[in-house]
Design an enzyme around this catalytic site. Structure first.
Site, PDB file in Angstrom:
ATOM      1  CG  HIS A 250     -13.400   6.704 -10.511  1.00  0.00           C
ATOM      2  ND1 HIS A 250     -12.039   6.853 -10.671  1.00  0.00           N
ATOM      3  CD2 HIS A 250     -13.768   5.713 -11.380  1.00  0.00           C
ATOM      4  CE1 HIS A 250     -11.598   6.000 -11.583  1.00  0.00           C
ATOM      5  NE2 HIS A 250     -12.627   5.295 -12.029  1.00  0.00           N
TER       6      HIS A 250
ATOM      7  CG  ASP B 226      -6.839   7.726 -11.324  1.00  0.00           C
ATOM      8  OD1 ASP B 226      -7.915   8.343 -11.488  1.00  0.00           O
ATOM      9  OD2 ASP B 226      -5.713   8.204 -11.589  1.00  0.00           O
TER      10      ASP B 226
END
Length: 473
Positions: free
Chosen positions: A444, A448
């Protein structure tokens, strides 16, 4: 020497007398030189070597022979050229050492897992004698010559490095009969120092024995009420020792454990899920499986369909194919897909190079080749190095859903699972469809949620309708 001859003849001496005297005068210094060079040559070690660059010692008129050095080498000045380049061999010229081969640029040592041969067994050239486990692969130690194994030098479990001696091979087989029991020599050598050590600690134990009373002094203090409940709580949690087995971890398992834990500590991992209707892909395989085998000589599987879908998704979302390097992001314009393969020795991840340039048949052939090498333990380090994206198929073991862990230094991994018929609403009607859950674990920090969902959605669309690959939509 020619200068001496000229001087002697000039003074009126006979040629025969002059020649003998000149030889005597020149013999001593050259003999010393030969002895010196012979000693220097012995420093090279035993075995067949070349004594070179003797230089001006090998001239006419030098001594005919010298005394042997240490009973091993006897030099003869047969001709000037013969002294410039001469071979010699040790008394053990019949013996050949089997040594640990080069294991790869990133591997400096390994663990001797097991011997495939024992003393007295005959081996051929390049026949495996032992297996060495490294952090990534298992490497064979092959016999350099055909012969009979005289003795094993190393032990199973030893840490060895490239060039270390593992076994001694006799080309003629002489001396093996009485050396065959040498398989048990290593354990015999260890008791010798152990006996010496035992003799040393014995007086120490005697000295420490009078110091044994201090523990009893503490025992009367131990029966406190607080100490008893602690021991009673801890002991029942431990299984009986009679039913325990302690087995050392293999180097491959240690490496996998380290890499997975490092991934958890480094990446901000998050997993997103989706489900795929496998009806069309399974129908495509059923319709063309026989024709596919006849033309390409390999079966058409579902993995090639998912690899083509992953390639398409990586092309649509190139950030998933990238990686963080310090404060930079590296975007890769090539696609090397790693395929996780579970073996009896541990998890290995061979790489499918340039998967974006391969068709279904090429993918299936390469997968079969790499999987066979992985299961046989013959896969090389180069075949597992690199990789930009990983696919793990836990469905072959019956996994319904899971959260795979990223394979460093990649940024994402796709998890496939088992195909199960479930009721689905299709066209307003409830029908049974073969469904599969798919999972994407991603870093992450780089990817995204939007890109991750789009990526997984693209895989779903291509697998459910493979015709998209033909028209690139």
């Amino acid at each position: 020497m020619w200068g001496i001859l000229r001087r002697k003849v000039a003074t009126g001496g006979s040629s025969a007398t002059v020649l003998k005297q000149a030889v005597r005068e020149t013999r001593a210094p050259y003999s010393r030189r030969y002895a010196t060079r012979a000693k220097e040559s012995l420093l090279l070690g035993k075995g067949s070597h070349t004594i070179s660059s003797i230089g001006h010692q090998g001239c006419r008129g030098c001594l005919d022979d010298t005394k042997s050095i240490s009973g091993l080498i006897q030099f003869r000045a047969a001709s000037p050229m013969s002294m410039l380049n001469r071979f010699y061999s040790s008394e053990n010229g019949d013996l050949t050492d089997a040594v640990v081969p080069f294991m790869g640029e990133s591997i400096t040592d390994g663990t001797l897992a097991n011997f495939l041969k024992k003393p007295g067994d005959r081996v051929e050239v390049d026949e495996p004698i032992a297996q060495i486990e490294t952090d990534k692969v298992t490497i064979d130690v092959n016999s350099p010559e055909a012969g009979i194994i005289q003795k094993l030098v190393a032990r199973e479990g030893d840490v060895v490095k490239p060039g270390d001696k593992v076994a001694v091979i006799s080309k003629s087989g002489e001396g093996v009969a009485h050396v065959a029991p040498s398989e048990k020599v290593p354990p015999k050598e260890t008791p010798k120092p152990s006996q010496e050590e035992k003799e040393k600690p014995k007086p120490k134990v005697a000295e420490e024995s009078p110091k044994a009373p201090p523990p009893p002094r503490e025992k009367p203090q131990a029966p406190s009420a607080a100490a008893q409940p602690q021991s009673s709580v801890k002991e029942p949690q431990l299984p009986p020792k009679e039913r325990e087995r302690r087995v050392p971890m293999t180097r491959l398992r240690k490496r996998v454990a380290t890499r997975l834990k490092d991934a958890q500590n480094t990446f901000a991992m998050l997993t997103t899920f989706n489900e795929v209707d496998m009806t069309n892909l399974m129908k495509l395989r059923a319709d063309y499986k026989d024709v596919f085998v006849d033309k390409h000589g390999v079966k058409l599987g579902l993995m090639s369909g998912f690899i083509k879908a992953a390639v398409s998704a990586l092309q649509h979302q190139p950030i998933v194919n990238g990686v963080i390097d310090g404060d930079d992001i590296i975007y890769r314009d090539y696609i090397d897909i790693s395929i996780a393969v579970g073996t009896s020795k541990g998890l290995v991840v061979p790489v499918l190079r340039n998967a974006d340039r391969m068709n279904f048949a090429e993918i299936e052939k390469e997968i079969n080749t790499l999987a066979k090498k992985a299961n046989d333990g013959t896969i090389s380090i180069d075949e597992m190095a690199g990789g930009t994206f990983t696919i793990s198929n836990g469905g072959v073991y019956g996994s319904l859903i899971s959260t795979p862990i990223i394979n460093p230094p990649q940024s994402a991994i796709l998890g496939m699972h088992s195909i199960v018929n479930r009721p689905m609403v299709v066209g307003g009607q409830i029908v049974a469809r073969p469904m599969m859950y798919i999972a994407l674990t991603y870093d992450h920090r780089l990817i995204d949620g939007r890109e991750a969902v789009y990526f997984l959605r693209r895989i779903k669309d291509v697998v459910e309708d493979p015709r998209r690959l033909l028209i690139d939509v």
